[in-house]
Enzyme design. Sequence first.
Site: not given
Ligand code: SF4
Length: 359
Positions: A58, A61, A154, A197, A235, A238, A262, A268, A277, A289, A296, A299
């Site tokens: 697309c 990138c 991709c 992505c 995770h 996060c 969460c 997610c 990220c 995100c 998330c 990607c």
């Molecule tokens: Fe884990 Fe997603 Fe919850 Fe963050 S939002 S704690 S990455 S499951």
Amino acid sequence: MDTLWLRPPQTTRRDFLKIAGASLALLGLSQALTPRVVKALESTSGKPAVIWLEGQDCCGCTESFLNNLEPPAVSLLLDTISLRYHETAMTASGYQAEEARDATIAEGGYILVIEGSIPLADDGLYCTVGGKTFRDIVAETAQNAAAIICVGACATYGGIPAAGPTDAVGYLFRGTRKHHYYDDIVGEKPVINLPTCPLHNERLVAVIVHYLTFGTVPPLDAFNRPLAFYGTLQHDNCERRGHFDGGRFLTDWGDPAQRGWCLYLKGCRGPWAKQDCWKRLWNTRTSYCIASNTPCIGCSEPEFYETFSPLYKRQFDLEVPGLGRVDIDKIMVTLAGITAAGVGIDMLISRMQEGGKES
Ligand code: SF4
């Protein structure tokens, strides 16, 4: 070759210092190497030639990379490397553009950047440039390359096109996709994969800087991803992990009481996504995100897009060491009865592990 490009203001020494410092930090290398990196960046004699190909994609990138603001990506590209071919960024077209690519291939020793997947169905006719299929263009251009960088999901795994009817493939394949198309054309050349992505421009800049300075690629994982960028699990890092551990899962986007909870039940893929990220952030370090209240989508992983689709729906149960797959619905029901007693999901899971059975 420079006549093929619109020339932006030159990159200054201050810019080079910034690039060097940021790239070393990104790669987890000592800042003491800054003079060496700056010297490599400032060298006008050793600018490596780069060919950037776009296949079934697309253009996201390219957009992501060209939107780099510090320093401006185009200045970086023209002052530190010799970008010989890029369908979107170059002003040349037609025969003049194809001649630039042919001349660079004949010279050899260039970096090949591949964006987009290769459609293999119907002899690759779903993507042709200058009368050649993208499949043949990649094969022909990879032959004399010194290193290959696949940017975006991709080019790496097939991405979204791999879920469609064109039998699209990237450098790595999963499941029943046994084409292994790249094996024949890449041989022993180093291949660096920079999925997500779209591509995060800082990761590409750092890889190019590493190559310019040391003449090698940074340490890679089993999927040829630089460990410096893909060595940590979303995770585990996060900002919403406390809510996961406490069993507070967002179920209603409109409920202000659930803000920041969460996003696991909203699909997610953070528990499976290896990337940085969470600290790299996007759009010149503005957000990413999960910080934007979006799950998330994983990607950075080979399962993106086909296996992870539909993206905003929970598909998988969690794997807990020593316990196997854990049914999150059972945990939720159990939690509903015991959260009042101050027991969180982390405590519940460890109790289950101790008991050796699911609650
Ligand atoms: Fe884990 Fe997603 Fe919850 Fe963050 S939002 S704690 S990455 S499951």
